[in-house]
Design a protein around this motif. Structure first.
Motif, mmCIF file in Angstrom:
data_model
loop_
_atom_site.group_PDB
_atom_site.id
_atom_site.type_symbol
_atom_site.label_atom_id
_atom_site.label_comp_id
_atom_site.label_asym_id
_atom_site.label_seq_id
_atom_site.Cartn_x
_atom_site.Cartn_y
_atom_site.Cartn_z
ATOM 1 N N GLU A 196 30.522 32.765 31.823
ATOM 2 C CA GLU A 196 31.471 31.823 31.230
ATOM 3 C C GLU A 196 32.887 32.059 31.763
ATOM 4 N N ALA A 197 33.243 33.321 31.999
ATOM 5 C CA ALA A 197 34.558 33.632 32.556
ATOM 6 C C ALA A 197 34.687 33.061 33.960
ATOM 7 N N LYS A 198 33.624 33.185 34.758
ATOM 8 C CA LYS A 198 33.664 32.636 36.109
ATOM 9 C C LYS A 198 33.812 31.120 36.087
ATOM 10 N N GLU A 199 33.072 30.474 35.196
ATOM 11 C CA GLU A 199 33.162 29.021 35.114
ATOM 12 C C GLU A 199 34.545 28.580 34.653
ATOM 13 N N ALA A 200 35.117 29.313 33.676
ATOM 14 C CA ALA A 200 36.468 28.994 33.218
ATOM 15 C C ALA A 200 37.481 29.200 34.341
ATOM 16 N N TYR A 201 37.264 30.252 35.114
ATOM 17 C CA TYR A 201 38.171 30.536 36.238
ATOM 18 C C TYR A 201 38.097 29.434 37.282
ATOM 19 N N LEU A 202 36.898 28.963 37.549
ATOM 20 C CA LEU A 202 36.739 27.886 38.521
ATOM 21 C C LEU A 202 37.377 26.596 38.037
ATOM 22 N N LEU A 203 37.263 26.346 36.739
ATOM 23 C CA LEU A 203 37.886 25.142 36.195
ATOM 24 C C LEU A 203 39.405 25.182 36.339
ATOM 25 N N GLU A 204 39.973 26.369 36.187
ATOM 26 C CA GLU A 204 41.435 26.492 36.252
ATOM 27 C C GLU A 204 41.945 26.587 37.684
ATOM 28 N N ASN A 205 41.206 27.271 38.567
ATOM 29 C CA ASN A 205 41.722 27.576 39.897
ATOM 30 C C ASN A 205 40.965 26.907 41.033
ATOM 31 N N GLY A 206 39.876 26.241 40.730
ATOM 32 C CA GLY A 206 39.121 25.614 41.794
ATOM 33 C C GLY A 206 38.077 26.547 42.364
ATOM 34 N N PRO A 207 37.302 26.078 43.345
ATOM 35 C CA PRO A 207 36.217 26.887 43.923
ATOM 36 C C PRO A 207 36.749 28.035 44.767
ATOM 37 N N VAL A 208 35.883 29.016 44.981
ATOM 38 C CA VAL A 208 36.218 30.193 45.776
ATOM 39 C C VAL A 208 35.335 30.189 47.016
ATOM 40 N N GLU A 209 35.971 30.351 48.171
ATOM 41 C CA GLU A 209 35.238 30.375 49.428
ATOM 42 C C GLU A 209 35.593 31.643 50.186
#
Length: 242
Positions: free
Chosen positions: A105-118
């Motif tokens: 859930e933390a990862k999903e929240a982080y992605l929602l706030e900051n976008g995808p990680v590549e």
């Protein structure tokens, strides 16, 4: 912040018992601190739960059934909303708690706030979208410039450019080509006028011939008229003598 779970320890409903066990078991698995509050043995707990459950969340009879979940004084929801949050992997958001680092859930929240990680680099969704749009616009401009350079000049300028090229190939300048064009137009007008004159000439000849024939007819009629007049004059004179 303490999560409060209102439940009935002596409930005769198997469904309610199962729902209560599901909530408590999941909170324990997540290692979330919670306080179970029994409404069957404590009247204050039961009254507080009934008063603080929102009206829109109460059943038609007005008595909310356990389990009911609160974060301190804030209402989180009943079993149905808890189950939906669990299915959506959003239990911490449902409870009003920050998800622990490293959790899904933390990862999903982080992605929602900051976008995808590549490749370990954070990619901001909004900025990336703008950059992508700018890149596409630049590529379109490059393509347009390339097409403009590749398109033959005669296609861009039409017949005028063709005439200019032909004039240059023949060793003539643009002014000479223009003069030749004017001369050609003048010659075309003269040819038109000449053809009109040629068309009018036979008409004029016919009219002249008709006029000549009319003159001849008049001349032939004139002696006859004169002879008739002389004979009539002689007859009148003879009558007078008699």
């Amino acid at each position: 912040m303490v999560i409060k779970v209102f439940l009935a320890s002596s409930s005769g409903s198997t469904a309610i018992k199962k729902k209560q066990q599901d909530v408590l078991g999941f909170l324990e698995a997540l290692k979330v601190d919670y306080a179970p509050l029994d409404i069957a043995c404590n009247e204050d707990n039961r009254m507080w739960m009934r008063e603080n459950v929102p009206v829109e969340k109460k059943p038609t009879n007005g008595i909310p059934l356990p389990p009911q979940i609160f974060n301190e004084e804030s209402y989180c929801g009943d079993y149905e909303t808890f189950f939906d949050a669990k299915e959506d992997n959003a239990v911490y958001a449902f409870l009003g708690l920050p998800p622990p680092p490293g959790s899904k859930e933390a990862k999903e929240a982080y992605l929602l706030e900051n976008g995808p990680v590549e490749n370990g680099t954070i990619v901001n969704g909004t900025d990336d979208a703008e950059d992508e749009e700018n890149l596409e616009a630049e590529e379109e401009n490059i393509d347009d410039d390339t097409l403009k350079r590749e398109v033959p000049m005669e296609e861009c300028n039409g017949d005028e450019h063709t005439e200019e090229v032909e004039a240059e190939v023949g060793g003539e300048t643009g002014e000479e080509a223009a003069e030749e064009k004017v001369a050609e137009e003048k010659e075309a007008v003269e040819d038109t006028e000449e053809s009109l004159e040629n068309t009018k000439a036979p008409v004029k000849e016919e009219e002249a011939q008709e006029e000549a024939e009319d003159e001849e007819a008049k001349e032939e009629e004139a002696p006859e008229v004169r002879g008739g007049r002389r004979r009539s004059d002689r007859g009148s004179r003879a009558g007078r003598r008699g």
